[in-house]
Design an enzyme around this catalytic site. Structure first.
Site, PDB file in Angstrom:
ATOM      1  N   GLU A  99     -38.337 -31.360 -40.732  1.00 24.11           N
ATOM      2  CA  GLU A  99     -37.890 -29.974 -40.855  1.00 24.11           C
ATOM      3  C   GLU A  99     -36.815 -29.809 -41.915  1.00 24.11           C
ATOM      4  O   GLU A  99     -36.773 -28.801 -42.614  1.00 24.11           O
ATOM      5  CB  GLU A  99     -37.393 -29.451 -39.504  1.00 24.11           C
ATOM      6  CG  GLU A  99     -38.477 -29.314 -38.444  1.00 24.11           C
ATOM      7  CD  GLU A  99     -38.942 -30.646 -37.852  1.00 24.11           C
ATOM      8  OE1 GLU A  99     -38.230 -31.662 -38.040  1.00 24.11           O
ATOM      9  OE2 GLU A  99     -40.006 -30.673 -37.214  1.00 24.11           O
ATOM     10  N   HIS A 169     -39.845 -26.378 -25.788  1.00 26.68           N
ATOM     11  CA  HIS A 169     -40.904 -25.500 -26.311  1.00 26.68           C
ATOM     12  C   HIS A 169     -40.662 -24.083 -25.813  1.00 26.68           C
ATOM     13  O   HIS A 169     -41.602 -23.347 -25.551  1.00 26.68           O
ATOM     14  CB  HIS A 169     -42.298 -25.992 -25.896  1.00 26.68           C
ATOM     15  CG  HIS A 169     -42.655 -27.347 -26.449  1.00 26.68           C
ATOM     16  ND1 HIS A 169     -42.293 -28.500 -25.840  1.00 26.68           N
ATOM     17  CD2 HIS A 169     -43.330 -27.697 -27.572  1.00 26.68           C
ATOM     18  CE1 HIS A 169     -42.734 -29.542 -26.545  1.00 26.68           C
ATOM     19  NE2 HIS A 169     -43.369 -29.084 -27.607  1.00 26.68           N
TER      20      HIS A 169
HETATM   21  C1  LIG Z   1     -38.492 -32.506 -34.561  1.00 25.25           C
HETATM   22  C2  LIG Z   1     -39.891 -32.227 -34.133  1.00 25.25           C
HETATM   23  N1  LIG Z   1     -40.735 -31.593 -34.974  1.00 25.25           N
HETATM   24  C3  LIG Z   1     -41.985 -31.297 -34.592  1.00 25.25           C
HETATM   25  C4  LIG Z   1     -42.433 -31.630 -33.352  1.00 25.25           C
HETATM   26  C5  LIG Z   1     -43.841 -31.246 -32.908  1.00 25.25           C
HETATM   27  N2  LIG Z   1     -44.669 -32.454 -32.781  1.00 25.25           N
HETATM   28  C6  LIG Z   1     -44.829 -33.074 -31.600  1.00 25.25           C
HETATM   29  S1  LIG Z   1     -45.697 -34.468 -31.731  1.00 25.25           S
HETATM   30  C7  LIG Z   1     -45.944 -34.254 -33.386  1.00 25.25           C
HETATM   31  C8  LIG Z   1     -46.715 -35.269 -34.170  1.00 25.25           C
HETATM   32  C9  LIG Z   1     -46.147 -36.644 -34.041  1.00 25.25           C
HETATM   33  O1  LIG Z   1     -46.973 -37.577 -34.669  1.00 25.25           O
HETATM   34  P1  LIG Z   1     -46.669 -39.126 -34.665  1.00 25.25           P
HETATM   35  O2  LIG Z   1     -45.195 -39.364 -34.786  1.00 25.25           O
HETATM   36  O3  LIG Z   1     -47.522 -39.765 -35.670  1.00 25.25           O
HETATM   37  O4  LIG Z   1     -47.048 -39.628 -33.194  1.00 25.25           O
HETATM   38  P2  LIG Z   1     -48.450 -39.541 -32.419  1.00 25.25           P
HETATM   39  O5  LIG Z   1     -48.485 -38.195 -31.757  1.00 25.25           O
HETATM   40  O6  LIG Z   1     -49.531 -39.716 -33.413  1.00 25.25           O
HETATM   41  O7  LIG Z   1     -48.411 -40.608 -31.396  1.00 25.25           O
HETATM   42  C10 LIG Z   1     -45.333 -33.075 -33.808  1.00 25.25           C
HETATM   43  C11 LIG Z   1     -45.368 -32.550 -35.172  1.00 25.25           C
HETATM   44  C12 LIG Z   1     -41.515 -32.277 -32.492  1.00 25.25           C
HETATM   45  N3  LIG Z   1     -41.852 -32.636 -31.248  1.00 25.25           N
HETATM   46  N4  LIG Z   1     -40.274 -32.565 -32.900  1.00 25.25           N
END
Ligand SMILES: Cc1ncc(C[n+]2csc(CCOP(=O)(O)OP(=O)(O)O)c2C)c(N)n1
Lengths: 365, 437
Positions: A99, A169
């Site tokens: 972000e 959320h």
């Molecule tokens: C600071 C923040 N930004 C955005 C999100 C929304 N979000 C939740 S999970 C995710 C993707 C995470 O992907 P990754 O780290 O590759 O883990 P995976 O879900 O593939 O295990 C996002 C964008 C969040 N939880 N926290």
């Protein structure tokens, strides 16, 4: 469906299902649609109206870019759906998951005069970008003596309660940003407003944040003008005229207050004036003061916690400007001073009953 | 210099790795970077870098570095490289297998239960079972875990019960987290598993700080493991964690689960360069990349990493390569951004459970009937637990005001009192019958 899921289905049928959430509001659609020349209206929910606004922005302005986490495939709330296909992936794209990067990148884009529409996936995740927004975007013009700015920058940020979002959320962080000179902050109450405000913010010469109540993306449906139009920033909307008490809210809470106004009429014979503040910064002090001078009573209601919520600012202003007109103290009905909890959400929200109790209290003051 | 780092240097300096240069070659500088035009034997005196001078302004290109290789022990057929066989006994391997199967079975049912509207949210671990179980099995239970959210297998290994998982998903009176957080935000003080938080990557510098504090304890024999996704690795906090871990010399394993996706964003849009492992050496951290679908590779590498971290009081970057077989969460439909055929490969031959099953078959440790009975039994337990957890009341609603502070301040007591009066006056409006009195 495979056999396995079918078995599960039968299994689940046999145990009692608790309703997870009951929506805490009834949606009141806007009826008096401003006519936009040469274009008709179309039924849209709020994410479609936002999509339509961004479609206009990208169409009208070749410098406009739209980006953020998962924006390419349409965004997790579907707001940017089809726009990558239509405008190309150099204009509508995914960013890495960061972000502060999104905000800083957006500021740089806007520094050059190009238009940046940046999505922060959830308001709860805007805080890594706080420094870029508060120290950089908000202060660019001021600190450079007006030679540099990032006015062509707009953040779109889904916010607010959804019934089961819990701590991260559900938040409504508008007050943090209202404390920041240099920003404009708006909150739409539905599709028509969302489209007009977003287009106004995109065109505005200051960095703007649009907090979009995510529970309205699908739940809110209206006849939205198909053409391009703007809703004025800084202009509150009086949605219902009344003489006894002023109810002030924004976003989803406007719909709670509209229902409360009906209840107050029916149960207490009280005439409520309901105002959607629309803009948190810079806010429409005149409309509020005029209304309070007329009614002498006021309830401000928001989902965010009480202490230092934006209601505090409104209350302080009202006591300053309308002191002799007040028949009762200014009342705030808000989320409690706790993090936003998961299973306790029905007890956390400033629901219609808590608002109605406040009206009773003020009328009997 | 540790062996690991030495190997690393060789790999990153030699462009001939693929051509089969042996691993114990003496580390020399990358030819592309330094051989032809080194103009002096004396390294620079700049405080910021100890490096030789050169006389040509050549860029060091990403392609000058070979990718960090993927350590693997077992192939898809379950055939193990004999020199790398950890020679785990039958009971141990059976626990590994059954924990993976339990996780997979529980995930299927809880996912479905969300579709039924019984719980509000769920995230599955499909395809990553081996990286959870392989890593957890190589650790001591006293080692602290800071997770992201998709590491439920670590808890399974440590003995978190089906009841504890499902009570958390329901946020009922028995939920350790007291109904505060969304499903899958587990935590356990007993199991040294720090409660999950949704904001991504925030746990990373925290894990590093915990490791630093641990290092200072007399006779410390514990480390910290921080799990995170390759998407989360893009956050500023990830950079902070890597840099703090290295400069402050912290006994922490920074365990990246690289499953190819962050919601819809594929890893090739998340980063350029050599994944997350490629960053380790740049931060001055010993690094290893493993096949995360190979439980033995994860196990061996993790064992070695734990020893290194504890002995050296230094961090390790550990990247486990896998594929997110399930949707991101119950809020996601991944067919909008990837093909069913692609998923199918990872859900069959490349699935970690299938690989371990093949291994066990070869060993004669796999009894089809017993394993079917095991799955059936787990399903029964999970389904039964759902109906039990669903009937348990939610905590008393006053819990909402608890644990904001260590002691409840006056203004919160007042707010709670105000709500008490309000609820008493309108008992029918609130779902009181679902909450503990
Ligand atoms: C600071 C923040 N930004 C955005 C999100 C929304 N979000 C939740 S999970 C995710 C993707 C995470 O992907 P990754 O780290 O590759 O883990 P995976 O879900 O593939 O295990 C996002 C964008 C969040 N939880 N926290």
């Amino acid at each position: 469906m495979n056999k396995y899921s079918k078995n599960l289905l039968t299994f689940f049928k046999n145990i009692k299902n608790l309703p997870l959430t009951r929506s805490h509001f009834t949606y009141f659609p806007d009826r008096n649609v401003k006519k936009v020349a040469s274009h008709g209206v179309q039924k849209m929910n709020m994410f479609q109206a936002i999509n339509s606004a961004m479609d206009h922005a990208l169409e009208e302005d070749g410098s406009a870019l739209l980006f953020g986490e998962d924006v390419g495939f349409g965004g997790v709330f579907r707001c940017s759906i089809n726009l990558r296909d239509k405008y190309g992936k150099d204009r509508v794209f995914n960013t890495p998951l960061c972000e502060q990067g999104i905000a800083g990148f957006a500021i740089g884009v806007a520094n050059t005069g190009a238009t940046a529409i940046a999505e922060i996936q959830f308001a709860d995740y805007i805080f890594p970008a706080f420094d870029q927004i508060v120290n950089e975007a908000a202060k660019y013009r001021y600190r450079s003596g007006g030679i540099f700015d990032c006015g062509s920058l707009t953040f779109r940020v889904p916010c607010g309660a959804v019934g089961h979002g819990a701590l991260y959320h559900s938040q409504s962080p508008e007050a943090y940003f209202a404390h920041t000179p240099g920003l404009k902050v708006v909150v739409p109450r539905g599709p028509i407003k969302a489209k007009g405000l977003l287009l106004a913010c995109i065109k505005d010469k200051n960095p703007c944040i649009v907090f979009e109540p995510k529970t309205l993306y699908r739940a809110a449906v209206e006849q939205v003008p198909v053409g391009s139009y703007v809703s004025e920033i800084g202009q509150a909307d009086i949605l219902r005229k009344g003489s006894d008490i002023t109810l002030i809210g924004w976003g989803t809470q406007v719909h709670v207050l509209l229902e409360v106004a009906d209840l107050a009429k029916k149960e207490l014979n009280v005439d409520c004036e309901v105002i959607d503040l629309v803009t948190i910064l810079p806010w429409d002090r005149e409309t509020i003061a005029n209304s309070v001078k007329k009614t002498g009573r006021v309830v401000v209601s928001h989902e965010a916690p009480l202490t230092q919520g934006f209601g505090s600012e409104i209350a302080a202003y009202i006591q300053d400007k309308c002191f002799l007109h007040l028949e009762a103290p200014v009342k705030r009905v808000t989320g409690w001073d706790t993090p936003f909890p998961h299973v306790f959400e029905p007890f956390y929200l400033p629901n219609k009953l808590r608002c109605l109790s406040a009206i009773k209290e003020l009328m009997n003051y | 210099m540790s062996a690991l780092r030495q190997i690393h240097k060789v790999l990153r300096c030699s462009s001939n790795v693929a051509a089969g240069l042996s691993r114990n070659i003496v580390p020399i500088f990358n030819a592309a970077r330094c051989s032809s035009n080194v103009s002096s034997d004396h390294p620079s005196m700049f405080p910021g870098a100890k490096a030789p001078f050169v006389s040509e302004p050549n860029f060091t290109l990403p392609s000058d570095y070979s990718p960090i290789p993927i350590y693997r022990v077992m192939d898809a057929e379950g055939v193990v490289n004999p020199s790398q066989d950890p020679n785990l006994d039958r009971d141990f391997v059976t626990k590994m297998f059954r924990d993976m199967v339990l996780l997979n079975t529980m995930d299927k049912i809880l996912y479905e239960s969300q579709r039924q509207g019984r719980i509000s949210f769920y995230m599955t671990n499909f395809g990553e079972e081996a990286s959870h179980i392989g890593s957890a099995a190589a650790l001591e239970n006293r080692d602290w875990i800071y997770g992201q959210y998709r590491e439920a297998g670590v808890l399974v290994w440590r003995g978190f019960t089906i009841e504890q998982f499902i009570d958390q998903c329901y946020g009922n009176v028995a939920d350790i987290g007291r109904g505060k957080q969304m499903p899958v935000h587990y935590g356990s003080k007993d199991l040294n598993f720090v409660t999950i938080s949704s904001p991504l990557s925030t746990q990373m510098p925290q894990a590093v700080g915990a490791a630093y504090a641990m290092k200072r304890k007399p006779n410390n024999d514990s480390i910290v493991v921080c799990y995170f996704g390759e998407g989360a690795a893009s956050e500023g906090d990830a950079h902070a964690a890597f840099n703090f871990a290295a400069t402050l010399s912290c006994p922490v394993i920074l365990f990246c689960r690289n499953n190819g996706f962050a919601i819809s964003t594929p890893s090739h849009e998340q980063y350029c360069g050599d994944g997350i492992a490629g960053r380790g050496p740049a931060y001055g951290i010993a690094t290893i990349r493993v096949d995360g679908t190979d439980v033995f590779a994860v196990y061996n590498a993790m064992k070695k990493a734990r020893e290194y971290v504890l002995r050296e009081n230094k961090p390790i970057v550990f990247e486990a390569m896998a594929y997110r077989v399930g949707h991101h969460s119950t809020s996601d439909d991944s067919t909008a951004y990837r093909s069913a055929e692609e998923i199918e490969i990872w859900n069959t031959t490349e699935h970690p459970i299938s690989k371990l099953k093949n291994y066990m078959k070869k060993k004669g440790w796999f009894n089809e009937d017993e394993e079917n009975a095991f799955v059936k039994d787990v399903r029964k337990q999970v389904l039964k637990q759902i109906s039990v957890s669903e009937k348990k009341l939610k905590p008393n609603w006053r819990e909402m005001f608890q644990d904001v502070y260590h002691e409840m301040p006056e203004h919160l007591k007042e707010q709670m009192g105000e709500l008490e009066k309000h609820v008493e006056a309108h008992p029918d409006f609130y779902p009181l019958k679902n909450f503990k009195a």
